[in-house]
Design an enzyme around this catalytic site. Structure first.
Site, short mmCIF file in Angstrom:
data_model
loop_
_atom_site.label_atom_id
_atom_site.label_comp_id
_atom_site.label_asym_id
_atom_site.label_seq_id
_atom_site.Cartn_x
_atom_site.Cartn_y
_atom_site.Cartn_z
N GLU A 136 0.91 -1.26 0.09
CA GLU A 136 -0.10 0.14 0.06
C GLU A 136 0.81 1.19 -0.02
O GLU A 136 0.58 2.49 -0.75
CB GLU A 136 -1.00 0.14 1.14
N VAL A 139 2.34 3.50 -3.30
CA VAL A 139 1.79 4.25 -4.19
C VAL A 139 1.16 5.52 -3.60
O VAL A 139 1.50 6.63 -4.23
CB VAL A 139 0.15 3.43 -4.73
N GLY A 194 13.10 20.50 3.20
CA GLY A 194 13.31 18.80 3.37
C GLY A 194 12.34 18.26 2.66
O GLY A 194 12.25 16.97 2.59
N LYS A 212 4.59 4.68 -9.69
CA LYS A 212 3.35 4.51 -9.22
C LYS A 212 2.19 4.23 -10.01
O LYS A 212 1.36 3.26 -9.90
CB LYS A 212 3.17 5.63 -8.40
N GLY A 302 6.38 10.51 4.61
CA GLY A 302 6.40 11.02 6.02
C GLY A 302 6.86 9.74 6.98
O GLY A 302 5.99 8.61 6.47
N1 LIG Z 1 10.40 8.49 3.27
C1 LIG Z 1 9.10 8.46 2.90
O1 LIG Z 1 8.14 9.06 3.59
C2 LIG Z 1 8.57 7.20 2.00
C3 LIG Z 1 7.18 7.36 1.59
C4 LIG Z 1 6.86 6.18 0.86
C5 LIG Z 1 7.57 5.29 0.39
N2 LIG Z 1 8.92 5.49 0.80
C6 LIG Z 1 9.85 4.30 0.47
O2 LIG Z 1 10.37 3.66 1.27
C7 LIG Z 1 11.56 3.16 1.21
C8 LIG Z 1 12.54 3.78 2.48
O3 LIG Z 1 12.36 5.00 2.33
P1 LIG Z 1 13.31 5.82 3.64
O4 LIG Z 1 12.85 7.23 3.50
O5 LIG Z 1 12.89 5.50 4.94
O6 LIG Z 1 14.61 5.70 2.95
P2 LIG Z 1 16.11 6.02 3.73
O7 LIG Z 1 15.91 6.82 4.92
O8 LIG Z 1 17.38 6.23 2.87
O9 LIG Z 1 16.16 4.53 4.46
C9 LIG Z 1 16.65 3.35 3.78
C10 LIG Z 1 17.60 2.43 4.70
O10 LIG Z 1 17.78 1.08 3.93
C11 LIG Z 1 19.13 0.91 4.36
N3 LIG Z 1 19.93 0.12 3.15
C12 LIG Z 1 20.23 0.52 2.00
N4 LIG Z 1 20.67 -0.62 1.58
C13 LIG Z 1 20.60 -1.54 2.32
C14 LIG Z 1 20.79 -2.85 2.21
N5 LIG Z 1 21.29 -3.44 1.07
N6 LIG Z 1 20.36 -3.87 3.07
C15 LIG Z 1 19.77 -3.41 4.31
N7 LIG Z 1 19.36 -2.08 4.38
C16 LIG Z 1 19.86 -1.31 3.44
C17 LIG Z 1 19.59 2.34 4.58
O11 LIG Z 1 20.90 2.34 5.61
P3 LIG Z 1 21.96 3.31 5.23
O12 LIG Z 1 21.57 4.73 5.75
O13 LIG Z 1 23.08 2.79 6.05
O14 LIG Z 1 22.17 3.49 3.52
C18 LIG Z 1 18.61 2.98 5.46
O15 LIG Z 1 18.82 2.39 6.65
C19 LIG Z 1 12.11 3.60 -0.12
O16 LIG Z 1 12.21 2.79 -1.18
C20 LIG Z 1 11.17 4.96 -0.27
O17 LIG Z 1 11.13 5.20 -1.69
C21 LIG Z 1 9.36 6.36 1.57
#
Ligand SMILES: NC(=O)c1ccc[n+]([C@@H]2O[C@H](COP(=O)([O-])OP(=O)(O)OC[C@H]3O[C@@H](n4cnc5c(N)ncnc54)[C@H](OP(=O)(O)O)[C@@H]3O)[C@@H](O)[C@H]2O)c1
Length: 323
Positions: A136, A139, A194, A212, A302
């Protein structure tokens, strides 16, 4: 798998809602958390307090294995995959999801990459192993869209889904419209707050929205499409003059993803349309045969908000499993 913005949010949501979930009959025991530096593991449940304040697991991990190796070594029922998105090859998430599904674990993810690259393969793998793959949050962030269609609109034929699926673009367009800022100025403001990344290409060129669109097309419309099948135009060419002219004629300009048309482009939206949402909000209008047009709106990103969608998928899996 992944301990970034969403990973932290997920642990916080589980911590806050643990008792409520227990009362519902779902006792979530987080046995491990993995990032690129290692894994914190305890089969009886990890101590959230020890890791919650840390940005990474460096110096905290008690297991060297990361990625697929960690999934293969650790016994668990479900993997939450929240590593960075890559929509060219889907890695590292694709390997993580394949490993988990092959071992008979359910998967919940917010990571678009693996689904854009290999939706059908992953769905087939889940079916073969009699587990569920839920996504979910990929998207519309916290906006319930996939579950709305699957559960509440069941029995309806879905004619189309059109919407705003990128909060960064919506914020920039809103500021250009309301404050008469030129594109570059609005982008700078979004970066300072940010809301936009230092490299905003993924958002402003429409790539994120197209990903998406692919996921919606494959999952709701049962299509078999790839990123390259989507006709994509971003928002970088939009001028304040064009926005002003549209406003005078009763319209806003929004970056709209359209399924099954498979387009992402700036479009005119009537000022009174339910899609005329401002700031970082997302919105989607679902056109159906029985229910008419239903529009949902909510935050597309978020930490806690995205984690809420992940939790909802987890509850969904265990509710279905019990039926
Ligand atoms: N942030 C949002 O609001 C949001 C909303 C919807 C969807 N998403 C999606 O959700 C996902 C996570 O987003 P996020 O904002 O949390 O990203 P993020 O802050 O960049 O966190 C990604 C995490 O994954 C870790 N990582 C990278 N490569 C890895 C590997 N090979 N094995 C294990 N861990 C690994 C990173 O470690 P390091 O920091 O040490 O590199 C970090 O802890 C993304 O795909 C994003 O597109 C995010």
């Amino acid at each position: 798998m992944g301990f970034g913005i969403v990973g932290h949010g997920f642990l916080e949501v589980v911590r806050r809602k643990k008792e409520m979930l227990k009362a519902m009959g779902l006792d979530i025991n987080v046995v491990s958390v993995t990032d690129i530096t290692g894994t914190v593991y305890d089969q009886s449940g990890i101590d959230f307090e020890k890791i919650q304040g840390a940005r990474t697991l460096e110096g905290l991990a008690n297991m060297e294995a990361t990625g697929q190796a960690a999934i293969e070594e650790i016994e668990s029922d479900l993997v939450v995959e929240v590593t960075p998105t890559n929509i060219d090859h889907g890695q590292p998430g694709l390997g993580h999801i394949e490993a988990a599904l092959s071992q008979g674990m359910h998967v919940v993810t917010s990571n678009k990459g693996p689904l854009v690259v290999a939706y059908k393969t992953l769905k087939d793998l889940a079916k073969e192993n009699e587990v569920q793959l839920k996504y979910e949050a990929t998207v519309g962030g916290t906006m319930p869209l996939l579950s709305l269609v699957e559960k509440n609109l069941v029995g309806n034929k879905i004619h189309s889904i059109r919407g705003i699926f990128n909060g960064t673009c919506n914020y920039i367009l809103t500021r250009m419209m309301e404050e008469k800022y030129p594109y570059g100025y609005a982008l700078n403001e979004a970066q300072e707050l940010g809301i936009a990344e230092s490299d905003p290409t993924y958002d402003v060129d429409g790539i994120d929205t197209a990903g998406k669109v692919v996921i919606l097309a494959n999952s709701i419309f049962d299509m078999d499409v790839k990123y390259s099948d989507v006709d994509v135009t971003g928002i970088t060419g939009i001028t304040t003059e064009a926005l002003n002219l549209s406003w005078d004629r009763g319209y806003l300009v929004k970056l709209i993803g359209d399924v099954p048309a498979l387009t992402v482009k700036p479009m005119l939206v009537p000022r009174r349309s339910p899609l005329a949402v401002g700031g970082t909000l997302n919105a989607a209008s679902i056109e159906t045969d029985l229910s008419g047009t239903i529009t949902v709106t909510g935050l597309g990103a978020g930490s806690i908000e995205t984690a809420s969608a992940i939790l909802s998928d987890i509850v969904g899996i265990y509710t279905t499993a019990r039926l």
